[in-house]
Design an enzyme around this catalytic site. Structure first.
Site, short mmCIF file in Angstrom:
data_model
loop_
_atom_site.label_atom_id
_atom_site.label_comp_id
_atom_site.label_asym_id
_atom_site.label_seq_id
_atom_site.Cartn_x
_atom_site.Cartn_y
_atom_site.Cartn_z
NE ARG A 257 32.48 42.56 41.70
CZ ARG A 257 33.65 42.03 42.31
NH1 ARG A 257 34.69 41.99 41.60
NH2 ARG A 257 33.62 42.06 43.79
CG HIS A 261 34.66 38.01 39.77
ND1 HIS A 261 34.91 38.89 38.60
CD2 HIS A 261 35.05 36.67 39.50
CE1 HIS A 261 35.23 37.86 37.68
NE2 HIS A 261 35.51 36.71 38.43
CE1 TYR A 270 36.19 41.82 46.54
CE2 TYR A 270 36.61 39.44 46.96
CZ TYR A 270 35.79 40.49 46.25
OH TYR A 270 35.00 40.17 45.27
#
Lengths: 363, 325
Positions: A257, A261, A270
């Site tokens: 990815r 998100h 993160y």
């Protein structure tokens, strides 16, 4: 009596194009130059759509959006392996699959703008509406495959989900039933290595997701999800196997990815730039382009033409999307049941009367 | 006319609908070879074969989830969940999907499935086998919730549930599965969903309930009659969509109301019925509305379930209370 192994298993990995676009020639799937070009064009279209959606979201013209970036080979390659009568059960990040299946991009924009009319997917496209709760749509695909088998329809059902979904109970229940009843399902797991902030190693202690299929009694295979030929080849084999009545297959497409998100997420909390970097080099579109260059299927003018055409189509879809009149508030009630129930009818009338009273009086 | 119990009436309804429509299939745990743990599906496997009577793995969410996919594809699945207490594993499928497939697809797909499950206490069963949490389902737009109270009702309502184009949860009162026999026509017939039934006509007060609680409620009404109190008894039959009109017509006539359910009181459907009456018929009330319900506790194990369950005496006490005001 000494212990002895009673069953042994292995899990296969497939890559056909390396990062430089160099093919393992004997493994290349049978695709004409024209087909290869159209795979490239679909991937570019999905990328341009994605970029446009992000831009629209930033301008407040779209709601929360879940970007596809990085997963184009997984989506376009697997969708291309399906026949027109086959079914797709998507999760929510499958716009690349939708575009290949012919869902009007106008509707995809509408959906992500929060307009329910974006889910009026024409029935003949056999593309189920977006399912947001992770993994809970997997049993639906298995049920549809079961119904198709009972009706003797020669169709295959493809269901898309991510690495996070493999931690859910419904993944287990669906995989188990598909195995027990030998159903024509292809499970396409896009392991993009992130479930919002949690890396795949937080979803499972198993070294691969593909191996999970072994426990359900059917084949699981891991492919390089950024290699469109590997994805297509494995998906095509799984579709043919399912159509022949030889049961389900689980395909783990190892991809990444590349974006957040969703637009409501900030991956920098993160994930470091360093972690992302190697995956920029593995970009699935670049990889196919390198291969096409080697094969003399790509020129810079062709590349420009593909990009310009994708931009034109996306711009046109945005125009169509933004020209839609606002939805009718009665629609909120209309589709709850086949017929409006008396309590719903009362509630709808209450709302419509309330709104009517507030409309500016016409002179 | 043959006299059947609820198990036999539901079995007959299932068989007749499967005969009539080849798209109707039955699936669930132990529904085939074993004929269901309550024997409701007995004989169906032999008659229709394993393509239409499917013994599934032990998998409640899977059963309902798969039934959704089947329904969307064009079948009419009738799924059995062995006990209502095991339906919770499938609640996400019901709430997030079965109830919304029509809305989500703007009417392009629908979900004509039936989930049958025995509900209620009073069968001396282990924990989780006595639940009556119908309000959770009623609170889910897109689902219909039906509770038959007798064999005749069970067959007619089940046939309507199977023919309904929307997902229907069919709650079978396990406590009276075999307790009542009544005449059930062999011929197929249906009872419309969304229409309540007046079980007993009366003038002085209205008793409202559904399912297994009809029994103690009617017993209390009969006893009250010997005291000169004329109670009207309403069986809601369909909890969603609720038949407001039947409730209001009766309450406007009697002016007094007792609502009975075995589900926990707080957030139970009795509150919704009381609110409906307060909104639409407050002027007609001559006494406060009284609820006789289970308690806001877990349903106790069998040694205490008779303290938990509303019975004839508790209903009678409530009748006396509203009549004295």
């Amino acid at each position: 009596m000494p212990r002895k192994p009673i069953k042994q298993f292995s899990v296969e990995w497939l890559q056909i194009l390396d990062e430089q676009g160099q093919p393992d020639r004997p493994l290349l799937p049978a695709l004409s130059p024209k087909e290869i070009q159209s795979l490239y064009e679909w991937m570019v279209l999905a990328r341009v759509f994605d970029e446009k959606a992000l831009a629209l979201q930033r301008e407040g013209r779209l709601g929360t959006y879940a970007p596809v970036r990085g997963q184009e080979a997984t989506q376009v390659g697997s969708a291309h392996a399906l026949g027109p009568a086959d079914w797709v059960f998507p999760a929510f990040r499958e716009m690349g699959v939708g575009i290949v299946r012919g869902i009007p991009m106008r509707m995809l924009f509408q959906y992500w703008s929060g307009d329910e009319r974006g889910s009026e997917i024409p029935l003949h496209q056999h593309y189920f509406p977006t399912s947001i709760p992770v993994g809970t749509h997997i049993p639906h695909a298995v049920g549809a495959a079961w119904a198709a088998k009972l009706r003797k329809d020669p169709v295959v059902v493809a269901v898309y989900f991510g690495d996070g979904a493999t931690s859910k109970g419904d993944f287990h229940e669906a995989m188990n039933m598909a195995g027990v009843f030998h159903l024509p399902v292809v499970f396409i797991c896009q392991n993009n290595q992130w479930a919002i902030s949690m890396p795949a190693r937080r979803q499972t202690a198993a070294p691969t997701l593909a191996q999970k299929a072994i426990a359900y009694g059917f084949t699981g295979i891991q492919v390089d999800g950024n290699d469109i030929f590997a994805v297509y080849k494995v998906a095509k084999e799984a579709v043919e196997k399912a159509r022949a009545g030889d049961g389900p297959t689980f395909i783990e497409c190892l991809t990444y990815r590349m974006a957040d998100h969703t637009t409501a997420d900030d991956a920098s909390r993160y994930r470091t730039e360093e972690m992302l970097k190697p995956w920029i080099a593995k970009d699935p579109i670049k990889r196919l382009r390198k291969f096409m260059d080697i094969e003399s299927l790509w020129t810079s003018s062709y590349g420009e033409q593909v990009r310009t055409e994708a931009e034109r189509r996306v711009a046109e879809s945005v125009k169509e999307f933004e020209a839609q009149p606002p939805p009718d508030p009665a629609d909120m009630f209309r589709y709850t049941y086949y017929e409006l129930t008396p309590p719903l009818k009362e509630q709808m009338d209450d709302l419509l009367n309330f709104l009517k009273d507030r409309e500016p009086k016409k002179e | 006319m043959p006299r059947l119990n609820i198990v036999q009436a539901v079995n007959q309804g299932l068989r007749q609908e499967m005969d009539r429509n080849p798209a109707v299939i039955v699936l669930g745990e132990d529904v085939g070879l074993d004929g269901g743990v309550f024997r409701v599906t007995e004989g169906l496997l032999a008659r229709f074969g394993e393509d239409r009577v499917i013994d599934t793995p032990l998998s409640e969410s899977g059963i309902v989830g798969i039934a959704i996919g089947m329904a969307a594809y064009g079948l009419v699945p009738v799924a059995e969940i062995q006990f209502m207490g095991f339906l919770y594993g499938a609640m996400e499928q019901l709430i997030s999907h079965a109830s919304r497939i029509r809305t989500r697809s703007r009417g392009r797909y629908h979900c004509p499935l039936v989930v049958r499950t025995p509900y209620g206490a009073g069968i001396h069963a282990p924990e989780h086998h006595s639940e009556s949490t119908e309000a959770m389902l009623v609170h889910t737009p897109g689902l219909k919730v039906v509770v038959p109270a007798s064999p005749y009702e069970a067959k007619g309502l089940l046939i309507s549930a199977i023919r309904d184009p929307d997902p229907v949860i069919f709650l079978e009162p396990s406590r009276i599965y075999r307790a009542i026999k009544e005449e059930v026509p062999e011929k197929e017939y249906s009872i419309p969903l969304g229409v309540a039934r007046r079980v007993r006509e009366g003038e002085d007060l209205t008793l409202i309930s559904w399912g297994a609680m009809l029994q103690p409620m009617v017993a209390a009404a009969n006893h009250a009659a010997t005291e000169g109190i004329s109670a009207e008894v309403i069986d809601l039959r369909t909890l969603s969509p609720i038949d407001s009109e039947s409730i209001l017509v009766s309450v406007r006539k009697t002016g007094r109301v007792v609502i009975v359910h075995e589900a926990p009181r707080t957030g139970g459907l009795g509150g919704e019925v009381a609110a409906l009456i307060a909104e639409r018929a407050l002027d007609y009330l001559e006494a406060p509305i009284v609820r006789v319900t289970g308690f806001d506790t877990a349903v106790p194990l069998p040694k205490m379930e008779n303290y938990y369950l509303p019975n004839k005496e508790r209903v009678l006490q409530a009748i006396h209370h509203v009549m004295e005001v």
